[in-house]
Structures are given as structure tokens and as C-alpha cells.
Design a protein around this motif. Structure first.
Motif, PDB file in Angstrom:
ATOM      1  N   LEU A 198      72.727 -21.702 -38.658  1.00  0.00           N
ATOM      2  CA  LEU A 198      72.607 -23.367 -39.046  1.00  0.00           C
ATOM      3  C   LEU A 198      73.996 -23.863 -38.868  1.00  0.00           C
ATOM      4  O   LEU A 198      74.366 -25.023 -39.452  1.00  0.00           O
ATOM      5  N   MET A 199      75.371 -23.238 -38.278  1.00  0.00           N
ATOM      6  CA  MET A 199      76.292 -23.809 -37.902  1.00  0.00           C
ATOM      7  C   MET A 199      76.161 -25.096 -37.090  1.00  0.00           C
ATOM      8  O   MET A 199      76.745 -26.097 -37.021  1.00  0.00           O
ATOM      9  N   ASN A 200      74.942 -24.779 -36.198  1.00  0.00           N
ATOM     10  CA  ASN A 200      74.910 -26.112 -35.243  1.00  0.00           C
ATOM     11  C   ASN A 200      74.154 -27.290 -36.112  1.00  0.00           C
ATOM     12  O   ASN A 200      74.730 -28.502 -35.530  1.00  0.00           O
ATOM     13  N   LYS A 201      73.721 -26.949 -37.031  1.00  0.00           N
ATOM     14  CA  LYS A 201      73.394 -28.247 -37.720  1.00  0.00           C
ATOM     15  C   LYS A 201      74.342 -28.937 -38.525  1.00  0.00           C
ATOM     16  O   LYS A 201      74.367 -29.989 -38.866  1.00  0.00           O
ATOM     17  N   GLY A 202      75.248 -27.884 -39.113  1.00  0.00           N
ATOM     18  CA  GLY A 202      76.459 -28.519 -39.581  1.00  0.00           C
ATOM     19  C   GLY A 202      77.194 -29.328 -38.692  1.00  0.00           C
ATOM     20  O   GLY A 202      77.637 -30.460 -39.000  1.00  0.00           O
ATOM     21  N   PHE A 203      77.435 -29.028 -37.406  1.00  0.00           N
ATOM     22  CA  PHE A 203      78.059 -29.620 -36.497  1.00  0.00           C
ATOM     23  C   PHE A 203      77.499 -31.135 -36.311  1.00  0.00           C
ATOM     24  O   PHE A 203      77.886 -31.980 -35.952  1.00  0.00           O
ATOM     25  N   GLU A 204      75.805 -31.087 -36.168  1.00  0.00           N
ATOM     26  CA  GLU A 204      75.254 -32.129 -36.178  1.00  0.00           C
ATOM     27  C   GLU A 204      75.339 -33.304 -37.297  1.00  0.00           C
ATOM     28  O   GLU A 204      75.201 -34.465 -37.345  1.00  0.00           O
ATOM     29  N   ILE A 205      75.643 -32.617 -38.448  1.00  0.00           N
ATOM     30  CA  ILE A 205      75.965 -33.647 -39.578  1.00  0.00           C
ATOM     31  C   ILE A 205      77.191 -34.526 -39.044  1.00  0.00           C
ATOM     32  O   ILE A 205      77.273 -35.925 -39.362  1.00  0.00           O
ATOM     33  N   VAL A 206      78.300 -33.773 -38.849  1.00  0.00           N
ATOM     34  CA  VAL A 206      79.428 -34.575 -38.012  1.00  0.00           C
ATOM     35  C   VAL A 206      79.077 -35.474 -37.042  1.00  0.00           C
ATOM     36  O   VAL A 206      79.696 -36.825 -37.231  1.00  0.00           O
ATOM     37  N   SER A 215      55.206 -29.020 -41.578  1.00  0.00           N
ATOM     38  CA  SER A 215      55.580 -28.544 -42.860  1.00  0.00           C
ATOM     39  C   SER A 215      57.190 -29.014 -43.058  1.00  0.00           C
ATOM     40  O   SER A 215      58.017 -29.070 -42.001  1.00  0.00           O
ATOM     41  N   PHE A 216      57.706 -29.028 -44.324  1.00  0.00           N
ATOM     42  CA  PHE A 216      58.916 -29.524 -44.420  1.00  0.00           C
ATOM     43  C   PHE A 216      59.640 -28.672 -45.692  1.00  0.00           C
ATOM     44  O   PHE A 216      58.887 -28.424 -46.582  1.00  0.00           O
ATOM     45  N   PHE A 217      60.760 -28.257 -45.525  1.00  0.00           N
ATOM     46  CA  PHE A 217      61.508 -27.473 -46.826  1.00  0.00           C
ATOM     47  C   PHE A 217      62.798 -27.681 -46.996  1.00  0.00           C
ATOM     48  O   PHE A 217      63.468 -28.107 -45.772  1.00  0.00           O
ATOM     49  N   ALA A 218      63.318 -27.563 -48.039  1.00  0.00           N
ATOM     50  CA  ALA A 218      64.779 -27.483 -48.232  1.00  0.00           C
ATOM     51  C   ALA A 218      65.375 -26.390 -47.704  1.00  0.00           C
ATOM     52  O   ALA A 218      64.878 -25.431 -47.689  1.00  0.00           O
ATOM     53  N   PRO A 219      66.729 -26.710 -47.238  1.00  0.00           N
ATOM     54  CA  PRO A 219      67.534 -25.400 -46.781  1.00  0.00           C
ATOM     55  C   PRO A 219      67.822 -24.655 -47.680  1.00  0.00           C
ATOM     56  O   PRO A 219      68.197 -24.906 -48.782  1.00  0.00           O
ATOM     57  N   ASP A 220      68.197 -23.204 -47.506  1.00  0.00           N
ATOM     58  CA  ASP A 220      68.585 -22.173 -48.381  1.00  0.00           C
ATOM     59  C   ASP A 220      70.043 -22.280 -47.903  1.00  0.00           C
ATOM     60  O   ASP A 220      70.538 -21.525 -47.214  1.00  0.00           O
ATOM     61  N   PHE A 221      70.797 -22.681 -48.822  1.00  0.00           N
ATOM     62  CA  PHE A 221      72.278 -22.757 -48.744  1.00  0.00           C
ATOM     63  C   PHE A 221      73.012 -21.773 -49.032  1.00  0.00           C
ATOM     64  O   PHE A 221      74.085 -21.373 -48.448  1.00  0.00           O
ATOM     65  N   ASP A 222      72.320 -20.728 -49.571  1.00  0.00           N
ATOM     66  CA  ASP A 222      73.035 -19.565 -50.086  1.00  0.00           C
ATOM     67  C   ASP A 222      72.930 -18.408 -48.732  1.00  0.00           C
ATOM     68  O   ASP A 222      73.650 -17.949 -48.268  1.00  0.00           O
ATOM     69  N   PHE A 244      72.472 -19.585 -45.960  1.00  0.00           N
ATOM     70  CA  PHE A 244      73.156 -20.017 -44.530  1.00  0.00           C
ATOM     71  C   PHE A 244      74.281 -20.944 -45.050  1.00  0.00           C
ATOM     72  O   PHE A 244      74.182 -22.415 -44.988  1.00  0.00           O
ATOM     73  N   PRO A 245      75.350 -20.314 -45.418  1.00  0.00           N
ATOM     74  CA  PRO A 245      76.418 -20.896 -46.163  1.00  0.00           C
ATOM     75  C   PRO A 245      77.266 -21.672 -45.077  1.00  0.00           C
ATOM     76  O   PRO A 245      78.004 -22.651 -45.774  1.00  0.00           O
ATOM     77  N   LEU A 246      77.209 -21.723 -43.827  1.00  0.00           N
ATOM     78  CA  LEU A 246      77.742 -22.546 -42.890  1.00  0.00           C
ATOM     79  C   LEU A 246      77.202 -23.999 -42.996  1.00  0.00           C
ATOM     80  O   LEU A 246      78.070 -24.695 -42.496  1.00  0.00           O
ATOM     81  N   LEU A 247      76.127 -24.236 -43.357  1.00  0.00           N
ATOM     82  CA  LEU A 247      75.531 -25.518 -43.249  1.00  0.00           C
ATOM     83  C   LEU A 247      76.303 -26.608 -43.952  1.00  0.00           C
ATOM     84  O   LEU A 247      76.422 -27.641 -43.534  1.00  0.00           O
ATOM     85  N   SER A 248      76.787 -26.011 -45.184  1.00  0.00           N
ATOM     86  CA  SER A 248      77.408 -27.075 -45.907  1.00  0.00           C
ATOM     87  C   SER A 248      78.947 -27.310 -45.601  1.00  0.00           C
ATOM     88  O   SER A 248      79.866 -28.154 -46.006  1.00  0.00           O
TER      89      SER A 248
END
Length: 325
Positions: free
Chosen positions: A212-220, A293-300, A302-306
Motif C-alpha cells: 500500500l505504499m503506492n496508495k500512499g504515493f497517490e495521496i500525495v 464491497s468497501f472496507f477501512a484500511p488496516d493501518f497496523d 500496512f504501516p506505509l499507508l500513513s
């Protein structure tokens, strides 16, 4: 509609799909850029007859020259070649599909030439988003996102000034480990990480999707493209990859873009904009689909997401350092 394109990264996944669109729409090709895949570049040069072909290294350029010496295509290599590709006079659109920060300088060069930028190289905005967006505004260059999520957001903003955005719902498939916990992910193999359930992509972006690092990049990327704070961008795990992202407005209305997971649609929209043309992609059958289907991400897990949101808040060179890491 765009009539002639240059493609940075033509032998990669997005580049090849871009050429499918170019071929389908009858658009001419001014220039192509590859890494070191001489055989694939030779095939593309013989099919599309670009004015310029660029390879990453001198050695690869010399091999290509030997392979296509019977064509009129000029050969270049390295960073200078990338910039030449991005500034070809005959091209009115530059599709940037290279991987990594190598896309930054040619993108800025294309912006200075007032080209339309069909942007698939997210590192350009991750590392230098403020610089790139300011340059685009100064020179009057269009930046049309090609990432499926950002293309969706761009489309959902049609008819809106953007000031009335409450939040952006940035969807993520969750990758191959979406149901795994942190301990299980720590033991994952490379082969498992490369087995993306929904998308066929290059190895680098597939690995980044698994973490989920890619999704983190997409936030930026979204923050820069749409002039919103990272706090207004909410990641939602959406396993089916049918809703590609959505905008929630201040009146609580949510507008989303739904389509089959096919990057060719995003490339075509960037080329067609503001018009729409018939697509070679499959249509979406909502009845056959049945449910989403839709779910909240698991930040534990996938720590790179935040990490990206934190880097955005830190400012300065933090996002560039994160990208390098």
C-alpha cells in the motif's frame, strides 16, 4: 482530440496500453522512449514509425540503431534523449509512463513547451508536486492524470470549481495481502507480492501496491493535482476495483467513476479530453457485477499507508526522501 503523442516509457505496461489507444484512435507518434528493451522498441518503431526513439543507455541505443538502420527514425539515449522526446514540436501530448524520478525533468521540459501532459509517472508529483503544478500554471500546460484513481477524481470534478469538496474517497484494491495480518505479510514472498488480484502492472508498482505504499504515493499525487490537504483524502479498500475513486461534496453528495479495471480507459480519456470517443475496453455490466464491497484500511498491517500523509505535513523534501527510500 490530441493528434500526435510522444510516449515516455513506451515498452512498459502503461506505454504498451497507450500504443493500443493510439492505434485504435489513429493518432500519430512523434517519439518513443524505452529502457533497455531493444527488441520490443524495434517492434514499436517498425509499427508506429516515430521520428525519434530513445533508449536509456548508449549501448542499447547503438543496438537499436543497428536493428532499425533501414528506418528514418532518429536515435537518442539518456536524460537528454528523454527531454528531446518530451519536447518534440510535432507532439501535442506527452504521455509520461516512465517509472521513478527520471520522469521529472522531461515533464518540466514538456510543460515549458505548453504540451498536454498525460501523467502516469506518480513520482514526478510525489517528489516535486509544488514545483510541477506551479510550472503548469505559469506556462498554461494541461496535466491530465492517467492513474485510474486520479483519472476518476478528475472526471468527478467536471462541472465543479473544486472549492466545495468535502473529501476525496481514494479507493484501493488492497493488493494480494488485503486479508493478511502484519505477521503474515512479514513472511510473504516476492512471488506472492507480485500476484496482484485485479491489475496487470510492472513489478515496481505491483510491489508498492502489495504494501500500500503506492496508495500512499497517490495521496500525495491527489493533494497536488486537486489542491486539497492530505487530511481530506480518505483511503477506502474496495476489492473489486470498479469504483475508481469518488468525490464527496459539502452537501454530502458523492459522485464516483465506475468502470472495468482497464488502464486503457484512463489513457484514452487523457487523450480525448474534453471529448469522449468509443473505447476498446469492455463495458461494465452492473447486474452481472451484483455487489461491491468497501472496507477501512488496516493501518497496523500496512504501516506505509500513513507515511505519505505524514511526509506531506512535514513538507520540504520529506516526500522526495520517502520516494528515494
Amino acid at each position: 482530440m490530441v493528434r500526435c503523442v510522444s510516449i515516455l516509457g513506451s515498452t512498459g505496461s502503461i506505454g504498451r496500453q497507450s500504443l493500443d489507444i493510439v492505434d485504435n484512435l489513429g493518432i500519430s507518434v512523434a517519439a518513443l522512449t524505452a529502457g533497455t528493451s531493444v527488441e520490443r522498441m524495434e517492434q514499436q518503431c517498425r509499427e508506429f514509425r516515430p521520428q525519434l526513439a530513445v533508449m536509456a543507455t548508449r549501448e542499447a541505443a547503438e543496438q537499436l540503431q543497428s536493428a532499425i538502420g533501414d528506418l528514418q527514425t532518429e536515435i537518442a539515449w539518456g536524460e537528454e534523449g528523454l527531454i528531446e522526446d518530451a519536447t518534440m514540436e510535432s507532439a501535442d501530448c506527452v504521455i509520461t509512463a516512465v517509472v521513478g524520478m527520471v520522469g521529472l525533468k522531461p515533464t518540466l521540459a514538456a510543460i515549458r513547451e505548453k504540451k498536454r501532459i498525460a501523467l502516469a509517472n506518480k513520482e514526478t508529483l510525489v517528489c516535486a508536486g509544488e514545483l510541477v503544478m506551479a510550472a503548469a500554471q505559469e506556462h498554461g500546460a494541461e496535466i491530465i492524470p492517467v492513474d485510474s484513481e486520479h483519472s476518476a477524481i478528475f472526471q468527478c470534478l467536471m462541472g465543479s470549481a473544486g472549492a466545495d469538496i468535502e473529501k476525496i474517497h481514494l479507493t484501493a484494491s488492497g493488493g494480494p495481502f488485503r486479508t493478511w495480518d502484519r505477521d503474515a505479510i512479514a513472511k510473504a514472498t516476492r512471488a506472492q507480492a507480485l500476484n496482484h488480484p485485479n491489475w496487470s502492472m510492472g513489478a515496481k508498482i505491483t510491489i508498492d501496491s502489495a504494501t500500500l505504499m503506492n496508495k500512499g504515493f497517490e495521496i500525495v499525487e491527489a493533494a497536488h493535482l486537486f489542491s486539497v490537504s492530505a487530511d481530506k483524502i480518505k483511503v477506502v479498500i474496495h476489492r473489486e476495483s470498479i469504483l475508481h475513486s469518488a468525490i464527496e461534496y459539502i452537501d454530502n453528495s458523492i459522485i464516483g467513476e465506475f468502470s472495468v479495471p482497464d488502464m486503457r480507459m484512463c489513457v484514452q480519456y487523457a487523450v480525448d479530453y474534453p471529448d469522449r470517443m468509443p473505447s476498446a475496453s469492455d463495458s461494465l455490466d452492473l447486474v452481472k457485477l451484483g455487489r461491491l464491497s468497501f472496507f477501512a484500511p488496516d493501518f497496523d498491517a500496512f504501516p506505509l499507508l500513513s507515511l505519505s500523509a505524514r511526509a506531506m505535513k512535514d513538507g520540504g523534501a520529506s516526500c522526495a526522501v520517502m520516494n528515494a527510500a
